[in-house]
Design a protein around this motif. Structure first.
Motif, PDB file in Angstrom:
ATOM      1  N   GLN A 355      48.490  41.679  93.678  1.00  0.00           N
ATOM      2  CA  GLN A 355      49.030  41.987  95.009  1.00  0.00           C
ATOM      3  C   GLN A 355      50.117  43.078  94.942  1.00  0.00           C
ATOM      4  O   GLN A 355      50.456  43.687  95.953  1.00  0.00           O
ATOM      5  N   CYS A 356      50.623  43.358  93.747  1.00  0.00           N
ATOM      6  CA  CYS A 356      51.589  44.455  93.597  1.00  0.00           C
ATOM      7  C   CYS A 356      50.803  45.754  93.476  1.00  0.00           C
ATOM      8  O   CYS A 356      50.643  46.321  92.386  1.00  0.00           O
ATOM      9  N   ARG A 363      52.415  50.314  93.495  1.00  0.00           N
ATOM     10  CA  ARG A 363      52.646  49.061  92.778  1.00  0.00           C
ATOM     11  C   ARG A 363      53.635  48.162  93.525  1.00  0.00           C
ATOM     12  O   ARG A 363      54.199  47.220  92.949  1.00  0.00           O
ATOM     13  N   THR A 364      53.863  48.445  94.784  1.00  0.00           N
ATOM     14  CA  THR A 364      54.758  47.628  95.601  1.00  0.00           C
ATOM     15  C   THR A 364      54.118  46.272  95.866  1.00  0.00           C
ATOM     16  O   THR A 364      52.927  46.195  96.169  1.00  0.00           O
ATOM     17  N   CYS A 365      54.913  45.218  95.758  1.00  0.00           N
ATOM     18  CA  CYS A 365      54.369  43.866  95.859  1.00  0.00           C
ATOM     19  C   CYS A 365      54.363  43.368  97.300  1.00  0.00           C
ATOM     20  O   CYS A 365      55.381  43.466  97.997  1.00  0.00           O
ATOM     21  N   GLY A 366      53.243  42.816  97.731  1.00  0.00           N
ATOM     22  CA  GLY A 366      53.177  42.097  98.995  1.00  0.00           C
ATOM     23  C   GLY A 366      53.392  40.616  98.755  1.00  0.00           C
ATOM     24  O   GLY A 366      53.637  40.173  97.628  1.00  0.00           O
ATOM     25  N   VAL A 381      62.749  43.031  98.961  1.00  0.00           N
ATOM     26  CA  VAL A 381      63.346  42.363  97.806  1.00  0.00           C
ATOM     27  C   VAL A 381      62.655  41.020  97.547  1.00  0.00           C
ATOM     28  O   VAL A 381      62.368  40.667  96.402  1.00  0.00           O
ATOM     29  N   GLY A 382      62.364  40.274  98.617  1.00  0.00           N
ATOM     30  CA  GLY A 382      61.763  38.950  98.444  1.00  0.00           C
ATOM     31  C   GLY A 382      60.413  39.019  97.753  1.00  0.00           C
ATOM     32  O   GLY A 382      60.141  38.244  96.824  1.00  0.00           O
ATOM     33  N   GLN A 383      59.570  39.942  98.182  1.00  0.00           N
ATOM     34  CA  GLN A 383      58.238  40.062  97.595  1.00  0.00           C
ATOM     35  C   GLN A 383      58.327  40.476  96.123  1.00  0.00           C
ATOM     36  O   GLN A 383      57.577  39.981  95.279  1.00  0.00           O
ATOM     37  N   GLN A 384      59.255  41.411  95.834  1.00  0.00           N
ATOM     38  CA  GLN A 384      59.424  41.839  94.436  1.00  0.00           C
ATOM     39  C   GLN A 384      59.935  40.679  93.591  1.00  0.00           C
ATOM     40  O   GLN A 384      59.470  40.429  92.481  1.00  0.00           O
ATOM     41  N   MET A 385      60.923  39.973  94.142  1.00  0.00           N
ATOM     42  CA  MET A 385      61.563  38.882  93.390  1.00  0.00           C
ATOM     43  C   MET A 385      60.560  37.778  93.071  1.00  0.00           C
ATOM     44  O   MET A 385      60.524  37.237  91.960  1.00  0.00           O
ATOM     45  N   ALA A 386      59.726  37.442  94.044  1.00  0.00           N
ATOM     46  CA  ALA A 386      58.762  36.358  93.846  1.00  0.00           C
ATOM     47  C   ALA A 386      57.722  36.744  92.794  1.00  0.00           C
ATOM     48  O   ALA A 386      57.398  35.953  91.899  1.00  0.00           O
TER      49      ALA A 386
END
Ligand code: NAG
Ligand code: NAG
Ligand code: NAG
Ligand code: NAG
Ligand code: NAG
Ligand code: NAG
Ligand code: NAG
Ligand code: NAG
Length: 461
Positions: A355-356, A363-366, A381-386
């Motif tokens: 999903q990233c 490569r941005t995460c959803g 930030v939340g999507q990256q952190m998770a």
């Protein structure tokens, strides 16, 4: 000429190929996991401006509406906790100085994780998240601050002590912490499960770390309250909260994944602290059962309240980070859970890496891990952190990662059992509302909630 053109084209194709590919991840290879987590962490930290000139150390841009997509204070504290675990799991210390400086800047005037700057949105859960981050620092022997700064353990104790004092004056609903700290804040009349869950989690971990039974008895009391009131039901489903006006009978049945994480880790810590009590074992198993039933369809973590239509608030986009981190920590404290937790973290990490795959960098995460490589169009930030968190937890079977430490097993953070007593003495922070004030506040809140029902905005931490 021709070969050059060909090789240029090949290079472009390769670059282009990289751009459309998701984060690469071989879940059975420690180096691959570390590289994937490092890339996602790097992209996450591009949101942080607190260490640039003019920035406020320790906080992400926000809170909303300035900028509209900004972050509440609590999420910055949660991000530091995730980055402490990132270092603990991967060994990459690149961010450690930034983490330490950021947390220490935000300790507040009384070293209790309640800086007055953020009093307009200070919930017990907000403070609790920063307290749990300090606790993680103590449990991992994260680099200790200078001796004239508050220690990690003392910060966790200060959060616990200030909240225990608030709890002791509670009569409505038979106990329980309120959501908000100050009576003038919307939500002061709401008792929610995450605020009580943070306090439970912190109490259990402090009991284990310090071997002090006082913390454990508060944790027990909080467990009893949340189950008696029905915020956690007999099947271990955990609901959001309820209002004091109804004596907490109007249970808001929305379920969020971070509640499962915070209570499961707390229960596993109590099991460990009690040297393996049967009742805590049963509770850990029940919580895991509910967690997997509700939040892991096809073994992939899913934010059931908002993921299907992507109606999550900024806060909610980060919840799977805590769910997965705390399940990972559970495997160290209650060892029999490892075999049932790791398959979920494994499937989720593989899906999260796919999903990233979005954004301008490719490569941005959803959030939508179950959508595979089809990016859901969300970022933050939340999507990256998770994604970062669930991926690095898969180092557990591959690397030598130590369990959470205690004062007796090598934890070096020096405590202060009286930490936070200065802020407890601050009457403005804990004084119960007069009846007139309370009624006034209740009406205001009800009016505001009528407008907000059905939306999630008012529920941000
Ligand atoms: C801010 O922190 C980042 C790490 O996220 C680091 O690369 C950068 O050098 C730091 N900037 C300053 C001005 O300290
Ligand atoms: C509080 O706000 C002021 C003004 O923006 C800022 O300089 C300071 O660093 C902030 N402190 C904290 C703890 O956020
Ligand atoms: C309010 O709820 C608590 C906890 O369930 C209960 O003990 C108490 O009797 C209730 N009070 C009233 C007035 O119903
Ligand atoms: C145990 O914790 C309680 C609650 O913070 C504190 O009052 C007490 O002093 C602690 N006991 C010891 C021996 O540190
Ligand atoms: C757990 O066992 C240790 C070692 O025997 C003991 O010191 C400790 O008091 C026990 N903890 C509890 C909560 O019973
Ligand atoms: C508690 O956790 C520690 C650290 O992982 C572990 O060594 C210990 O065996 C656990 N306690 C029990 C009762 O399993
Ligand atoms: C797991 O949860 C389901 C649904 O609530 C329940 O029917 C079942 O009894 C639970 N199983 C265990 C072992 O707790
Ligand atoms: C922690 O351990 C040290 C010795 O390693 C001891 O001096 C100190 O009293 C302990 N602190 C607590 C809170 O038990």
């Amino acid at each position: 000429m021709f070969p050059t053109l060909v090789s240029r084209a090949a290079t472009a194709l390769l670059l282009g190929g990289n751009l459309v590919a998701a984060i690469e991840l071989n879940i059975d290879d420690a180096t691959s996991i570390k590289n994937a987590a490092a890339t996602i962490a790097y992209d996450m930290m591009t949101y942080y401006q607190g260490n640039q000139s003019g920035g406020i150390p320790g906080v992400l841009p926000g809170p909303p509406p300035n900028p509209p997509n900004g972050y509440y204070w609590w999420e910055s504290g949660a991000m530091w906790g995730s980055l402490i675990d990132y270092w603990h799991f991967t060994g990459d210390a690149s961010y450690n100085d930034v983490i330490e400086a950021g947390i220490q800047w935000q300790v507040g005037e009384h070293d209790d994780m309640m800086p007055s700057n953020w009093s307009a949105s200070m919930g017990n859960d907000d403070q609790g998240f920063w307290g749990m981050t300090a606790m993680s620092a103590a449990e991992t022997n994260f680099q200790n601050p200078a001796s004239n700064q508050p220690s990690w353990l003392s910060l966790a104790q200060a959060v616990f002590n200030t909240q225990a004092a608030r709890l002791e004056i509670e009569t409505l609903c038979g106990g329980g912490l309120r959501w908000q700290v100050y009576q003038y804040l919307t939500g002061y009349d709401y008792k929610n499960t995450i605020a009580n869950g943070c306090f439970f989690n912190l109490g259990a971990r402090l009991a284990r770390y310090t071997d002090n039974a006082t913390y454990a008895s508060f944790a027990e009391e909080t467990w009893n309250w949340v189950t008696n009131i029905g915020l956690m039901d007999a099947q271990y489903n955990i609901y959001d909260g309820a209002h004091v006006e109804t004596n907490c009978t109007d249970i808001n049945k929305i379920q969020f994944s971070y509640n499962m994480g915070v209570w499961t880790l707390g229960a596993a810590t109590m099991w460990n602290y009690t040297n393996g009590s049967a009742i805590w074992e049963q509770r850990v198993n029940g919580l895991l059962n509910a967690t997997f039933n509700v939040f892991f369809p096809d073994d992939i973590a899913y934010e059931v309240a908002c993921e299907s239509k992507l109606t999550c608030t900024t806060d909610m986009y980060s919840f799977k980070a805590y769910l997965t981190r705390w399940l990972a920590q559970t495997t160290f404290l209650a060892p029999w859970t490892r075999d049932i937790i790791m398959p979920k973290l494994r499937a989720s990490a593989i899906a999260a890496a796919e999903q990233c795959s979005g954004g301008t960098n490719g490569r941005t995460c959803g959030l939508s891990w179950s959508k595979g490589t089809v990016w859901d169009g969300t970022q933050g930030v939340g999507q990256q952190m998770a994604a970062m968190a669930v991926i690095f937890t898969n180092l557990i079977p591959l690397a030598d990662i130590g369990p959470p430490l205690t004062n007796a097993t090598g934890g070096t953070s020096a405590g202060n059992p009286d930490a936070g007593s200065q802020s407890v003495a601050n009457p403005a922070a804990i004084k119960p509302a007069t009846e007139a004030d309370r009624v006034g506040a209740g009406i205001l809140t009800t009016l505001m909630l009528v407008g907000a029902t059905g939306m999630f905005g008012w529920m941000s931490l």
